[in-house]
Every structure is written in C-alpha cells, then in structure tokens.
Write a protein that holds these residues in place. Structure first.
Motif, PDB file in Angstrom:
ATOM      1  N   TYR A 121      66.742  57.685  35.348  1.00  0.00           N
ATOM      2  CA  TYR A 121      65.840  56.741  34.708  1.00  0.00           C
ATOM      3  C   TYR A 121      66.490  55.871  33.653  1.00  0.00           C
ATOM      4  N   PRO A 123      69.306  53.172  32.694  1.00  0.00           N
ATOM      5  CA  PRO A 123      70.445  52.288  32.936  1.00  0.00           C
ATOM      6  C   PRO A 123      71.349  52.229  31.722  1.00  0.00           C
ATOM      7  N   PHE A 129      65.179  57.267  23.644  1.00  0.00           N
ATOM      8  CA  PHE A 129      64.690  58.068  22.531  1.00  0.00           C
ATOM      9  C   PHE A 129      64.347  59.441  23.082  1.00  0.00           C
TER      10      PHE A 129
ATOM     11  N   GLU B 341      54.065  41.737  31.014  1.00  0.00           N
ATOM     12  CA  GLU B 341      53.234  42.034  32.174  1.00  0.00           C
ATOM     13  C   GLU B 341      52.749  43.460  32.151  1.00  0.00           C
ATOM     14  N   ALA B 457      57.336  56.680  37.384  1.00  0.00           N
ATOM     15  CA  ALA B 457      58.456  56.625  36.430  1.00  0.00           C
ATOM     16  C   ALA B 457      59.634  55.892  37.051  1.00  0.00           C
ATOM     17  N   HIS B 458      59.827  56.117  38.333  1.00  0.00           N
ATOM     18  CA  HIS B 458      60.913  55.449  39.032  1.00  0.00           C
ATOM     19  C   HIS B 458      60.719  53.942  39.014  1.00  0.00           C
ATOM     20  N   SER B 461      61.404  52.661  35.576  1.00  0.00           N
ATOM     21  CA  SER B 461      62.816  52.628  35.180  1.00  0.00           C
ATOM     22  C   SER B 461      63.554  51.504  35.896  1.00  0.00           C
ATOM     23  N   GLN B 462      63.091  51.137  37.084  1.00  0.00           N
ATOM     24  CA  GLN B 462      63.715  50.009  37.790  1.00  0.00           C
ATOM     25  C   GLN B 462      63.590  48.738  36.971  1.00  0.00           C
ATOM     26  N   LEU B 464      63.621  48.411  33.897  1.00  0.00           N
ATOM     27  CA  LEU B 464      64.476  48.394  32.701  1.00  0.00           C
ATOM     28  C   LEU B 464      65.747  47.628  32.966  1.00  0.00           C
ATOM     29  N   SER B 465      66.292  47.827  34.181  1.00  0.00           N
ATOM     30  CA  SER B 465      67.555  47.152  34.449  1.00  0.00           C
ATOM     31  C   SER B 465      67.338  45.686  34.737  1.00  0.00           C
ATOM     32  N   GLN B 466      66.090  45.283  35.017  1.00  0.00           N
ATOM     33  CA  GLN B 466      65.850  43.873  35.298  1.00  0.00           C
ATOM     34  C   GLN B 466      65.641  43.076  34.042  1.00  0.00           C
ATOM     35  N   ASP B 497      59.782  58.488  27.834  1.00  0.00           N
ATOM     36  CA  ASP B 497      60.567  57.484  27.127  1.00  0.00           C
ATOM     37  C   ASP B 497      60.564  56.151  27.865  1.00  0.00           C
ATOM     38  N   TYR B 569      55.879  52.189  22.218  1.00  0.00           N
ATOM     39  CA  TYR B 569      57.090  51.938  23.007  1.00  0.00           C
ATOM     40  C   TYR B 569      57.850  50.728  22.479  1.00  0.00           C
ATOM     41  N   ARG B 573      61.624  50.289  19.744  1.00  0.00           N
ATOM     42  CA  ARG B 573      62.802  49.619  20.273  1.00  0.00           C
ATOM     43  C   ARG B 573      62.954  48.223  19.699  1.00  0.00           C
TER      44      ARG B 573
END
Lengths: 217, 583
Positions: A121, A123, A129, B341, B457-458, B461-462, B464-466, B497, B569, B573
């Motif tokens: 999860y 990258p 955190f 979004e 969750a998958h 998390s995808q 996040l890299s975008q 997280d 969240y 950050r």
C-alpha cells in the motif's frame, strides 16, 4: 585438457558475471520520525520518568534526545535518516527510560514489519503514519509508539523500476477518459491469497473464466 | 477510590483548551457543526433551521466526595431524546480539587428553534487517573456522582445575558437530602471561522508565592463577554518551580478568542495542589495587541489588582510573546469544492443470515409486488447522498458471502456480474446489479469484510502513486453479524493510513455491538494481530433502524464522521485544498 581448461575458464567467467546477472544488495534510505508515545507503563503502572527512543535496523541503531516532561505520553519528534537493506524484514523501535540514578532501562519495543511501509500500500515518497503496540521483555503490553516513515525515492534506480511494487503496474493501466478500466487480476492483493474476483454470471456465451490463485508471498 | 487523597495532580497540571490535538484524532466536543450535511441540504434549498451554540459551564458549592482533598469535578451534558433515553453530547475537562469549578472546555450543540431540546447535566467527581487520558474515555460508572440538573435550551437562550443558574439535585446515597450546589450555564453563538493563532508565551521575573520553593506558574486566558462576564478559554500547563517559565505553544481558534480585537484577560497563577491557585498577576490584551508585542519584541508587565489604594500595582513580572503565527484551517467543504474527488464504493452482504430471498421475512426478499426490501431501501437512501458527492457517479460495486457460478464462496465478487470491470453507473446501476446478482448468486456465508476492505484499500493506495487528490469511501451494507472479527480488524488497521473511510450500514434488527466496537468511538484504537495499531479511526457505523424510526436522518448518520475522518487524513499530511496557497 584444453577443453577442460576452457570449461574452467568459462566457469570462472560466469562466476564473475554473477553480480551483474543477479540483483545486487539494494539499499534504500528511510526518513523516520519517531513522533511520540502514549500510555507508557512500567510494571503495569503509568510511567513518570524521562524517556527516549531508539531505532534499530539490523545492527545499526540511533538514539533520540531525552523527553524531560516526565509523562507517560512523551513527544520526541525525532527525525532521522537511516539506510535499510530491502531484504530486511523488521525494524525495531524501542523506548527507554532514565532512572533517578542515571541508569537507562528499556520499557519495551515495537517490531515493525517493513511490508507496512514498503510495498503493497505504500509507494515510495509517501509519508506513512504508523502506530505500534510496545511490548516489554515478558511480552506484556506497555504502550503505543507513533512513528512516521517514508522511503526516499531513488530516481537513479532504473534497474528496479520494473520489479517495483504491484500498484505501480496497476496504475499504468488506469487510463483517463470515460471508461476507467479498473484492472482485476494483475493486482495482487497480498492478504491470504485471493480467489477469483470476476464472476461469470451470464455463462451462456462466455468462455470460462480462469480462476487466478496467487500464492501467499 | 484510587486518587481520593490528593487527586490526580498531574492531571490537574495539564494544559486545557489551547492544545493542538494529535493530528490524526477526530474527537471534538462538537455535536452540531457538520459541513457535509449542511452542504447537502443547502444544495436542495433546505437551509438549516438552527444555529450553533456553545455552552460554558461552571458550578458552585459542590459536595465533597474525596476524603483528604476536594472533589475533582467534571460535567457531562446529555440531550433527552423522544423515547426518554439520554444521548451524550459532550463533556468538560476535569478540574483538580475544586468545589466551585469553572470549566474551560465548551460543549457545542445546535439550537433548533422549533423543537424543545431538554438538556440534562450530570456532574461527577473523577477518581481515576485523567492525566493525558482523553476525557471521552473516562468511564462514568467508576466515578462518584455529584448531582444532576435539567433545563431547556430555549430557556437559556431567551434569558438576559443568555446565562442561567440551576440547582443540582439527585440521589447521592446516604439517604440524606442535602444541598448539592448549583450549575451555571452561559450560552454563546459560535462563529464559523478558519483562523487559528499559535503563540509561544513566556514570562520573566515572576513573584514568588510559595514558601519553601518557587512558584509553579501557569497562564489562564479568558474572554470578556458583554456585561463583564468572564469566560475562560484556555489554560497552559503548569511549569514547576520556575519564576521564568516558558510554556508550550498555545493554539487558539477564532472560535475561542472571538475576534482579533476582543479583549482577553490573561492571568498568571501559582498552582496549588489544594485547588486554590494564587494570582500572581494579570493583564488585558487582545490578540492583535499580542501580535504587535511579538513583532516589536516588547514585553508587557503584569498588574496586581489592589483593593486598598484603588490603583493596581505594576509588577516586575512580564509576559513575552516569542512567536506568533496565524494559520488557516481549511474545512471539509474547502477541499471538496477545490477539486478533491470523493469516490464511493459499495459492498452488499450476500450471506445466508439474511434469510432465503423467497421468504417474505428475509432482508433480501424479492417481492413480486415490487416493494423494496431492506437492502433496496438502504441502497436508495444512501445512494442519494453518495451520488451528490461522487460527481462521476461511477461506483465499483461488490457483493460478498455469495456462492458464485464456479461453486466457491466469494468474498468480493463484482455485483454487475462482469468478469472485468466492477463499476456500475448511478444508483439505478447499483439497484439493477443487485437484482441480477440476487437471482444468480445463492446466499452462502460466512460474513467476512476483510476482502472488500482490502480491495478498497488497494484502490485507495493506487491513487497515492497517481498524485491526484482523491478520497475513497467504502459503503458496506450488511445484516450485521461478523464471523471473522480479527481478520476484519487486521484489514481495517492496514487501511487506516490510506485516504479511505469505511461506512458500515446495518440493516435488520440484529444486535450490532460488534459494529460499534469497530467504530471505535469510545476512544479505544483498533489493534491488529501483528501489533500494529490503527493510525486513525476510519470506520463509521450507521444502523438503518435508527434512521427509519426517525431519530436521525440518513444524511446526518452517514456523513457524521466523514468530514472528521477526511480532515484527519489531509491535515496530518499538510495537504491543502487544490490550488490553495501552502501555509
């Protein structure tokens, strides 16, 4: 004899080729921030002493400054960078206290699996955190420690882009436009080996869907 | 009776009101303000018929329940619902050793003009430790009861000065009816504002008030409301034995200090474990003046009010503002309207515990007359809300617990039946996919959430890299009885997280205590089997039977915790709304 010698030479050459054919030991840099701890307990009672944190990766360890507020919920905000070998499976965060006579004793430690901040999860470059339960030498619960960990992205690493984590492969397939195709099978969900995600409900004309079972990593 | 001798002194010394909470915590005493709900109704032309009110509480002449010291009182405020049950709205903090406490923590409630809102207050003497323990997690059963009082909110609002004093009454045991003291309320309208001010304060040359050691000073900041009523806003932590103390940074919202020109009373007191803190000195400054002091590097002298000469004595002690920062705290709506979004995903329970779809009592009853079953009703109602916030109306829809065509039980199969692509379009898409799946997928079991949570969750998390700002919400519609609690908790902790919230909608009449455990509202964080603790609370549970009985609207129930979870969240950050200037 000549052939034998050649073979030996060949074997020798192949051996020296090994480092290039196989992946060398890979090191990444972690930016760790040991933020705080909560509910620190010594002998089942809330702690009232000065505390500090120690981060241990393999043989190396780094120690934070002392939190002098003498409470059971100290705040350190201890930022450090440490190199980590990608094959390492756990890193450890320990919390110690200083007794009135000046000696230092360990309260407990948390075992952090590297898979929580590397792979699946998270990258590279993403700030994670994380919070972990501290356990003392007897295995009893003695508090919670809050850390944030980021794997520093190493942009010069061309060799390892292809073998990077699964989400990378998936995200490249996500296109823009009206049809956002969310890929199913290639995205490995590492928890417990997935069973089929697509269901051929109208099975009249469809070819049977191949069930993809991915073994637990 | 743990700390009845001197009370939790460490607890009494901690800072109240001006402390920035753990960035990932979502606890507030604010039972009223909800951006997401307000926005939803306003877009339909329904303007809220209520205003947010903040109540400050104080009490006098409380009875003493501790042996060698005085009581450590805390007040809890409840709203009496239509069925007579009490719903907790909020709590004040605990004050050490005081029978005349003036609580600093305020409780917010929405004042609805057209209904009668009965407020019930219970006052407790806290005997357990409360240092660094969130007040919400204190168990009331373990505390000593000091009395209760009831009043109607509209009565408080219509009184002059909006303040009221009521008598405490109750059964404190011992069969003796004695005076239990009084409780005073002060109501004020809240200002929705985003400005937050952070200051570093310190003092030099304070007077020594203690006999054998130095003073233990702390600051108490109060606001002067109309007609010279003083409302305490915050207090710093106590610095022991120091005449030149440096306090930790104080963080005040505009809500607390009113406006930049409202005069604030800053008192420096010497902490005493007996509860009678001695005044060292005081000064009156507004936030704007403190800002000027900081920039011009000036100090202000404390003043000791003198009764005899009629002139205040100017002390040598000074207050210095080292650092002054004004920050903007963006709200949930700021993020959404800037382009963040929200993506919703739906998972429907296909386990056998729902009942055979052919029997009318089943939650999945396929009524030939066309009447909607419980699941369809739930989908329609939540669908309205999610369509509003998810602009592209494409929802991944999954079912779990059903036996798919290959004979195996799947815990995350596509509701639309397609082998690739799990998206449906709009609420009508979810409804038709659901009907189709119901005829084609027999119900099986067991009830496991972990697979759908992992899928969600998958997906999160995808993103996040975008690097595109997205937040995901997984809606699980279920009949409630979980088989694998440990696996579900593990999946939730792993996802805690990520930019993900999980809303569990409970249909039917089962006992939902398991779900309420997952919701972690009592302050206890979820812990996985590997020792990892959830970074934040990402679960919210909505029981549909409460919605249908009219106690709460579906919009409110669904969106209650979402803004808080979303903000926890982005704030930790330091993610700002798209295009907003970085702080």
């Amino acid at each position: 004899m000549y052939i034998l010698i050649q073979k030996q030479l060949m074997i020798y050459i192949r051996r020296t080729d090994h480092p290039r054919l196989y992946t060398p030991i890979m090191t990444k840099t972690l930016e760790i921030d040991v933020r705080s701890a909560e509910g620190l307990k010594l002998n089942r009672r809330l702690l009232n002493k000065k505390t500090f944190a120690v981060v241990r990766i393999g043989e190396k360890s780094r120690t934070s400054h002392l939190d002098v507020s003498r409470g059971s919920s100290p705040t350190w905000d201890y930022k450090l960078e440490m190199p980590i070998n990608v094959s390492v499976q756990f890193i450890y965060v320990e919390v110690w206290y200083r007794t009135s006579s000046g000696r230092e004793k360990k309260i407990g430690e948390a075992k952090i699996p590297t898979s929580d901040f590397m792979g699946r999860y998270s990258p590279e470059g993403h700030l994670n955190f994380l919070c972990y339960r501290l356990r003392d030498e007897f295995g009893d619960k003695c508090g919670i420690v809050n850390v944030s960990i980021m794997v520093k992205p190493n942009s010069t690493d061309e060799l390892f882009k292809s073998s990077s984590k699964d989400y990378g492969a998936c995200s490249s397939q996500v296109g823009t436009g009206p049809w956002r195709h969310r890929p199913e099978a290639p995205c490995v969900d590492g928890y417990g080996g997935r069973i089929v995600t697509g269901v051929p409900v109208w099975c009249v004309l469809q070819r049977p869907t191949i069930e993809i079972r991915v073994p637990r990593m | 009776m743990g700390n009845c001798l001197s009370g939790d002194v460490a607890g009494g010394k901690q800072a109240i009101g001006g402390v920035q909470q753990r960035p990932t915590s979502t606890t507030t005493n604010n039972a009223a303000q909800n951006d997401a709900v307000d926005f939803f109704f306003r877009s339909r032309g329904q303007y809220p018929l209520f205003s947010q009110i903040e109540l400050s509480l104080s009490a006098s002449n409380l009875i003493d329940r501790d042996i060698a010291s005085k009581s450590d009182p805390m007040a809890v405020m409840y709203l009496r619902k239509k069925d007579g049950k009490l719903e907790e709205i909020g709590r004040t903090e605990v004050i050490l050793n005081s029978l005349n406490p003036k609580w600093i923590e305020k409780i917010t409630v929405s004042f609805q003009f057209e209904t009668v809102q009965t407020l019930v207050f219970h006052v407790f003497d806290v005997d357990t430790r409360y240092h660094n323990v969130p007040v919400k997690t204190l168990k009331l059963k373990e505390q000593d009861y000091l009395g209760e009082a009831t009043c109607v909110l509209s009565e408080v609002m219509t009184k002059p000065n909006r303040s009221m004093t009521i008598n405490l009454h109750g059964n404190v045991g011992a069969g003796v009816t004695r005076k239990l003291g009084t409780l005073s309320l002060q109501a004020e309208e809240t200002i929705a504002s985003k400005t937050v001010v952070e200051m570093n304060l310190r003092s030099v040359n304070l007077d020594n008030k203690d006999l054998f050691s130095k003073s233990d000073p702390f600051l108490r900041i109060s606001r002067l409301v109309e007609n010279s009523i003083v409302v305490p806003v915050c207090k710093t932590e106590v610095v022991d034995n120091n005449l030149n103390p440096i306090w930790k940074p104080v963080c005040l919202t505009m809500q607390q200090f009113g406006s930049k020109d409202t005069p604030l009373l800053i008192e420096c007191l010497d902490f005493n474990t007996s509860g009678n803190h001695e005044l060292i000195g005081r000064t009156e400054k507004s936030i704007a003046e403190l800002e000027r002091l900081c920039h011009q590097r000036e100090a202000i002298n404390f003043v000791y009010p003198s009764t005899s000469h009629g002139r205040n004595k100017v002390l040598k002690g000074q207050l210095i503002v080292d650092h002054f920062v004004e920050k903007v705290q963006y709200s949930f709506l700021d993020y959404i309207s800037s382009g963040f979004e929200l993506n919703f995903m739906v998972a429907v329970d296909f386990t056998a515990s729902n009942g055979d779809p052919r029997t009318p009592s089943s939650l999945h009853y396929n009524d030939p007359s066309g009447r909607l079953n419980s699941y369809q009703k739930a989908i329609m109602e939540v669908g309205e809300v999610i369509q509003f916030y998810d602009s592209d109306r494409r929802f991944p829809a999954w079912g779990f617990g059903g036996r798919t065509a290959d004979g195996h039980v799947s815990h995350a199969f596509n509701l639309n039946g397609a082998s690739f692509g799990d998206e449906v379009v709009g609420v009508e898409g979810i409804m038709s996919a659901y009907s189709n799946a119901l005829t084609n997928v027999p119900l099986a079991g067991p009830t496991l959430f972990s697979h759908v949570v992992d899928k969600a969750a998958h997906t999160a998390s995808q993103s996040l890299s975008q690097n595109s700002p997205k937040y995901f919400v997984l809606l699980i519609i279920t009949d409630g009885v979980l088989t694998d609690m440990a696996g579900t908790i593990d999946a939730l902790v792993r996802a805690s997280d990520l930019p993900l919230s999980v809303l569990i909608v409970g249909v039917g009449n089962t006992d939902f205590t398991q779900m309420e455990f997952l919701d972690a509202d009592k302050g206890r964080r979820l812990e996985s089997s590997t020792g990892r603790v959830a970074t934040r609370d990402i679960v919210q549970f909505v029981p549909m039977k409460e919605v249908h009985s009219g106690q709460v609207s579906v919009v409110q129930a669904l969106l209650e915790e979402l803004p808080g979870q979303f903000l926890s969240y982005v704030r930790c950050r330091n993610i700002n709304p798209v295009g907003a200037p970085a702080i």
